[in-house]
Design a protein around this motif. Structure first.
Motif, PDB file in Angstrom:
ATOM      1  N   ASN A 153       0.816  -1.204   0.000  1.00 23.91           N
ATOM      2  CA  ASN A 153       0.000   0.000   0.000  1.00 23.91           C
ATOM      3  C   ASN A 153       0.853   1.259   0.000  1.00 23.91           C
ATOM      4  OD1 ASN A 153      -2.051   1.772   2.368  1.00 23.91           O
ATOM      5  ND2 ASN A 153      -2.363   1.627   0.169  1.00 23.91           N
ATOM      6  N   PHE A 154       0.861   1.950  -1.128  1.00 20.86           N
ATOM      7  CA  PHE A 154       1.446   3.282  -1.239  1.00 20.86           C
ATOM      8  C   PHE A 154       0.336   4.185  -1.748  1.00 20.86           C
ATOM      9  CE2 PHE A 154       5.033   0.471  -1.372  1.00 20.86           C
ATOM     10  CZ  PHE A 154       6.101   1.161  -0.815  1.00 20.86           C
ATOM     11  N   GLY A 155      -0.398   4.796  -0.843  1.00 21.22           N
ATOM     12  CA  GLY A 155      -1.564   5.567  -1.236  1.00 21.22           C
ATOM     13  C   GLY A 155      -1.215   6.840  -1.970  1.00 21.22           C
ATOM     14  N   LEU A 156      -2.046   7.207  -2.925  1.00 18.27           N
ATOM     15  CA  LEU A 156      -1.846   8.457  -3.660  1.00 18.27           C
ATOM     16  C   LEU A 156      -2.087   9.684  -2.794  1.00 18.27           C
ATOM     17  CD1 LEU A 156      -3.391   7.886  -7.213  1.00 18.27           C
ATOM     18  CD2 LEU A 156      -1.016   8.450  -6.665  1.00 18.27           C
ATOM     19  N   ASP A 157      -2.654   9.494  -1.598  1.00 18.78           N
ATOM     20  CA  ASP A 157      -2.970  10.615  -0.728  1.00 18.78           C
ATOM     21  C   ASP A 157      -1.782  11.048   0.123  1.00 18.78           C
ATOM     22  OD1 ASP A 157      -3.116   8.154   0.579  1.00 18.78           O
ATOM     23  OD2 ASP A 157      -4.531   8.879   2.076  1.00 18.78           O
ATOM     24  N   GLY A 158      -0.606  10.441  -0.088  1.00 20.80           N
ATOM     25  CA  GLY A 158       0.596  10.832   0.649  1.00 20.80           C
ATOM     26  C   GLY A 158       1.763  11.006  -0.293  1.00 20.80           C
ATOM     27  N   SER A 159       2.969  10.893   0.256  1.00 19.66           N
ATOM     28  CA  SER A 159       4.175  11.055  -0.558  1.00 19.66           C
ATOM     29  C   SER A 159       4.456   9.778  -1.322  1.00 19.66           C
ATOM     30  CB  SER A 159       5.359  11.436   0.342  1.00 19.66           C
ATOM     31  OG  SER A 159       5.131  12.661   0.974  1.00 19.66           O
ATOM     32  N   PHE A 160       3.575   9.481  -2.237  1.00 14.05           N
ATOM     33  CA  PHE A 160       3.569   8.216  -2.965  1.00 14.05           C
ATOM     34  C   PHE A 160       4.878   7.932  -3.686  1.00 14.05           C
ATOM     35  CE2 PHE A 160       2.889   6.921  -7.451  1.00 14.05           C
ATOM     36  CZ  PHE A 160       2.785   5.551  -7.253  1.00 14.05           C
ATOM     37  N   ALA A 161       5.279   8.838  -4.579  1.00 14.48           N
ATOM     38  CA  ALA A 161       6.468   8.586  -5.393  1.00 14.48           C
ATOM     39  C   ALA A 161       7.728   8.550  -4.547  1.00 14.48           C
ATOM     40  CB  ALA A 161       6.594   9.639  -6.491  1.00 14.48           C
ATOM     41  N   THR A 162       7.812   9.421  -3.558  1.00  9.93           N
ATOM     42  CA  THR A 162       9.001   9.455  -2.707  1.00  9.93           C
ATOM     43  C   THR A 162       9.228   8.116  -2.034  1.00  9.93           C
ATOM     44  OG1 THR A 162       8.868  11.826  -2.292  1.00  9.93           O
ATOM     45  CG2 THR A 162      10.036  10.503  -0.665  1.00  9.93           C
ATOM     46  N   TYR A 163       8.191   7.568  -1.395  1.00  9.48           N
ATOM     47  CA  TYR A 163       8.386   6.334  -0.633  1.00  9.48           C
ATOM     48  C   TYR A 163       8.426   5.103  -1.521  1.00  9.48           C
ATOM     49  CZ  TYR A 163       8.255   8.994   3.607  1.00  9.48           C
ATOM     50  OH  TYR A 163       8.568   9.894   4.596  1.00  9.48           O
ATOM     51  N   LEU A 164       7.664   5.101  -2.605  1.00 10.77           N
ATOM     52  CA  LEU A 164       7.760   3.974  -3.529  1.00 10.77           C
ATOM     53  C   LEU A 164       9.148   3.936  -4.171  1.00 10.77           C
ATOM     54  CD1 LEU A 164       6.636   1.592  -5.072  1.00 10.77           C
ATOM     55  CD2 LEU A 164       5.580   3.191  -6.674  1.00 10.77           C
ATOM     56  N   GLY A 165       9.611   5.093  -4.635  1.00 11.14           N
ATOM     57  CA  GLY A 165      10.936   5.150  -5.237  1.00 11.14           C
ATOM     58  C   GLY A 165      12.038   4.814  -4.250  1.00 11.14           C
ATOM     59  N   TRP A 166      11.819   5.122  -2.988  1.00  9.81           N
ATOM     60  CA  TRP A 166      12.799   4.859  -1.941  1.00  9.81           C
ATOM     61  C   TRP A 166      12.922   3.364  -1.658  1.00  9.81           C
ATOM     62  CZ3 TRP A 166      12.886   8.767   2.672  1.00  9.81           C
ATOM     63  CH2 TRP A 166      14.073   8.621   3.404  1.00  9.81           C
ATOM     64  N   LEU A 167      11.787   2.662  -1.653  1.00  3.19           N
ATOM     65  CA  LEU A 167      11.777   1.273  -1.186  1.00  3.19           C
ATOM     66  C   LEU A 167      11.917   0.241  -2.292  1.00  3.19           C
ATOM     67  CD1 LEU A 167      10.669   2.792   1.382  1.00  3.19           C
ATOM     68  CD2 LEU A 167       9.395   0.700   1.856  1.00  3.19           C
ATOM     69  N   ILE A 168      11.408   0.524  -3.481  1.00  3.62           N
ATOM     70  CA  ILE A 168      11.384  -0.517  -4.512  1.00  3.62           C
ATOM     71  C   ILE A 168      12.800  -0.818  -4.994  1.00  3.62           C
ATOM     72  CG2 ILE A 168      11.051   1.102  -6.445  1.00  3.62           C
ATOM     73  CD1 ILE A 168       9.177  -0.997  -7.708  1.00  3.62           C
ATOM     74  N   PRO A 169      13.172  -2.084  -5.124  1.00  2.00           N
ATOM     75  CA  PRO A 169      14.455  -2.402  -5.754  1.00  2.00           C
ATOM     76  C   PRO A 169      14.445  -1.862  -7.186  1.00  2.00           C
ATOM     77  CG  PRO A 169      13.574  -4.314  -4.603  1.00  2.00           C
ATOM     78  CD  PRO A 169      12.472  -3.292  -4.636  1.00  2.00           C
ATOM     79  N   TRP A 170      15.420  -1.014  -7.513  1.00  2.00           N
ATOM     80  CA  TRP A 170      15.382  -0.282  -8.781  1.00  2.00           C
ATOM     81  C   TRP A 170      15.339  -1.249  -9.958  1.00  2.00           C
ATOM     82  CZ3 TRP A 170      13.950   4.464  -8.660  1.00  2.00           C
ATOM     83  CH2 TRP A 170      14.053   5.283  -9.794  1.00  2.00           C
ATOM     84  N   GLY A 171      14.384  -1.039 -10.837  1.00  2.00           N
ATOM     85  CA  GLY A 171      14.217  -1.893 -12.004  1.00  2.00           C
ATOM     86  C   GLY A 171      13.206  -3.005 -11.829  1.00  2.00           C
ATOM     87  N   THR A 172      12.677  -3.187 -10.621  1.00  4.16           N
ATOM     88  CA  THR A 172      11.672  -4.220 -10.393  1.00  4.16           C
ATOM     89  C   THR A 172      10.393  -3.894 -11.165  1.00  4.16           C
ATOM     90  OG1 THR A 172      12.516  -4.671  -8.175  1.00  4.16           O
ATOM     91  CG2 THR A 172      10.256  -5.360  -8.633  1.00  4.16           C
TER      92      THR A 172
END
Length: 457
Positions: free
Chosen positions: A283-302
């Motif tokens: 869950n990375f809701g669009l109602d928060g800092s979505f891109a920041t935290y998704l980009g921070w946590l996802i293994p790059w290129g997944t």
């Protein structure tokens, strides 16, 4: 002067015009916003200026210059793989008949950082300071690595003082960072300022150099992992993004993607996600800092698949993602979670700090704090386990066995953390509450006795 806010990343771009021609400073990747604004004003974009090779987003500068035929001004000392108009300290660029832009070397945020002083009819009226002088703060000096941080902090101090003396106090200050960006060494609620105002309130202009350097270095916390990819992308010269709708995935395809270890991200708000979601989704809701935290946590290129209630939400997420270089989701699905899975939906409980205090009166409870280090240093609940959210996927083994209550500062990060734990088979409760209510709820909050650093102000 027309600002273009990207609130989710904490940045601003600027369109400045005289009624006929315009220049743009630090445009974001989704350049359609800039083009629409220029069209509405009835002006032609003739110049694009970059203050630095950005660390927190993929620039739209090259694509905008190519689309409009504008001159693209980038520091001549930056090693880039594209043609640009090389500018350096002291250069003056005429824009139209009434505007001139003077180039000012202001290293600190990066070694080759530039600021731009605007004159209208030969009167100095504004400074576009990028990551040099911000509202109540400065850009952080450590993004090029710890080996350079001290030198850059000294440069940042000198650059702030240079800007303070380069134009009259009445000149407006227009930074790129500082509205929640992790590029900022501190935060401010200000939405506008002048050079004169900053002289009265900004710590960098009220401190001696050594005190400033020591304070800024001790007050820095982690920055998003995706920052490592932004500089190389910007130096290579990114093109315009593809915002067309990705392929649609049905329930069987979603199950296969999850089984393959791909990321399937549910964009709904945390209340809806907790009530029912496809097992294994995050869950990375669009109602928060979505891109920041998704980009921070996802293994790059997944490979990434997005789930949302509407096609408009998918489009919004794509726009957020291209700004940090995640260009094409592998797939998407819209509607409701019942249509995304052939299996029963998963769920987990939500609670308040008052609920946590009540439960702790009756039985031991594992509590996981996913806030960042500086937040925890300022105040924490005694007896909790602390793993910053951005480190959680790699430190799951440190989370105690049994039920885990996950909290952050306001609930958004707690839901992300809870979804990560739930996807790993853990039993979780997401604390959806403001941390400043924890003490009033009767929880043993331990607070720091030190003065807050610049980064915490």
């Amino acid at each position: 002067m027309l600002p273009i806010d990207t609130a989710t990343l904490g940045d601003r771009s600027y369109l400045v015009h005289d009624g006929r021609v315009a220049f743009v400073v630090d445009p974001q990747r989704d350049i359609d916003r800039v083009l629409d604004l220029a069209a509405a004003a009835g002006v032609a974009i003739t110049h694009v200026f970059e203050t630095h090779i950005h660390n927190d987003y993929v620039t739209g500068g090259l694509a905008l210059a190519q689309r409009t035929g504008a001159a693209y001004h980038v520091n001549g000392d930056d090693a880039v793989a594209f043609d640009r108009v090389a500018v350096r300290d002291g250069d003056v660029v005429a824009v139209g008949e009434s505007m001139t832009v003077e180039v000012l070397a202001t290293p600190g945020h990066t070694f080759t950082h530039l600021s731009y002083a605007l004159r209208e009819h030969d009167e100095p009226v504004a400074v576009f300071s990028g990551g040099a002088l911000l509202y109540g703060s400065v850009g952080r000096p450590d993004l090029l690595g710890p080996d350079h941080a001290r030198d850059l902090a000294h440069h940042q101090y000198a650059s702030a003082w240079r800007l303070a003396g380069a134009v009259p106090e009445s000149a407006a200050l227009y930074p790129t960072h500082g509205f929640g960006s992790f590029c900022s060494a501190g935060q401010s609620d200000a939405v506008a300022s002048t050079i004169g105002h900053e002289k009265r309130v900004n710590p960098v202009l009220l401190s001696d150099e050594q005190a400033f350097v020591e304070e800024i270095l001790t007050g820095l916390d982690a920055w998003p992992a995706y920052y490592a990819h932004m500089g190389p992308a910007n130096a290579a010269g990114p093109g315009a993004p593809d915002l067309s709708t990705p392929a649609r995935a049905d329930a069987e395809q979603l199950r296969a993607r999850l089984a393959a270890g791909e990321w399937v991200v549910d964009l709904r708000n945390r209340v809806a996600f907790a009530a029912g979601h496809v097992a294994g989704t995050l869950n990375f809701g669009l109602d928060g800092s979505f891109a920041t935290y998704l980009g921070w946590l996802i293994p790059w290129g997944t490979p990434l698949t997005l789930l949302a209630e509407t096609a408009e939400q998918i489009a919004e997420a794509q726009r957020e993602l291209v700004r940090i270089g995640i260009d094409r989701p592998a797939a998407h699905a819209t509607g409701a979670p019942a249509g995304w899975s052939t299996e029963p939906l998963a769920s987990f409980a939500r609670a308040t700090f008052a609920d946590l205090a009540q439960v702790r009166h009756h039985r031991p409870v594992n509590v996981l704090d996913v806030r960042r280090d500086l937040e925890v240093a300022a105040a924490r609940i005694d007896g909790t386990v602390h793993v910053p959210l951005h480190e959680l996927p790699g430190r799951l083994a440190e989370v105690p066995d049994g039920e885990v209550w996950v909290h952050c500062a306001a609930g958004y990060r707690a839901s992300i953390g809870a979804s990560i734990l739930a996807a790993a088979g853990r039993r979780v409760v997401a604390v959806d509450d403001a941390f400043d209510r924890a003490a009033d709820a009767g929880l043993p909050v331990v607070t720091a006795t030190r003065e807050p650093s610049m980064a915490e102000r």
